[in-house]
Design a protein around this motif. Sequence first.
Motif, PDB file in Angstrom:
ATOM      1  N   TYR A 140       5.895   3.959  19.859  1.00  0.00           N
ATOM      2  CA  TYR A 140       5.416   5.126  19.464  1.00  0.00           C
ATOM      3  C   TYR A 140       6.088   6.406  19.880  1.00  0.00           C
ATOM      4  CZ  TYR A 140       1.316   2.585  18.374  1.00  0.00           C
ATOM      5  OH  TYR A 140       0.279   1.492  17.756  1.00  0.00           O
ATOM      6  N   THR A 194       4.915  -2.971  19.534  1.00  0.00           N
ATOM      7  CA  THR A 194       4.852  -1.566  18.882  1.00  0.00           C
ATOM      8  C   THR A 194       5.740  -0.437  19.949  1.00  0.00           C
ATOM      9  OG1 THR A 194       2.658  -1.106  19.862  1.00  0.00           O
ATOM     10  CG2 THR A 194       2.533  -1.943  17.788  1.00  0.00           C
ATOM     11  N   ALA A 205       6.246   5.605  14.746  1.00  0.00           N
ATOM     12  CA  ALA A 205       6.045   4.492  15.179  1.00  0.00           C
ATOM     13  C   ALA A 205       6.569   3.395  14.499  1.00  0.00           C
ATOM     14  CB  ALA A 205       4.356   4.267  15.163  1.00  0.00           C
ATOM     15  N   LYS A 229       1.330   9.082  20.767  1.00  0.00           N
ATOM     16  CA  LYS A 229       0.656   8.034  21.668  1.00  0.00           C
ATOM     17  C   LYS A 229      -0.795   8.495  21.886  1.00  0.00           C
ATOM     18  CE  LYS A 229       4.858   6.533  23.946  1.00  0.00           C
ATOM     19  NZ  LYS A 229       5.627   6.458  25.266  1.00  0.00           N
TER      20      LYS A 229
END
Length: 123
Positions: A59, A57, A49, A64
């Motif tokens: 991921y 952000t 991440a 996730k």
Amino acid sequence: QVQLVESGGGLVQPGGSLRLSCAASGSIFSINAMGWHRQAPGKQRELVATITSGGSTNYADSVKGRFTISRDNAKNTVYLQMNSLKHEDTAVYYCNADITLSFWAGGGRRDYWGQGTLVTVSS
């Protein structure tokens, strides 16, 4: 000039949670993106991440909905909240930060890495 120190790793049962922390210190002017990577035994290091200075952000698909990255800019610290852990999450977790050095440290911008913290998911 700059150190990144991770903490929070350990042994946890499948389905459990852990929170990793990574604090940056030293001759820092500003911290841009920060992130977490991991390396499982016999595998290449992979991105987990990332988070920008503005809080955006990103991921890996494998985490996730289970992992959450966050940061405290006042403390120069990035966190990784890991929930619903699975056996396949077992790895050494590394934080990294894109840091601009202070004027007195010569300025410049580069990527720094922590020493890693081991997360073991096992029953």
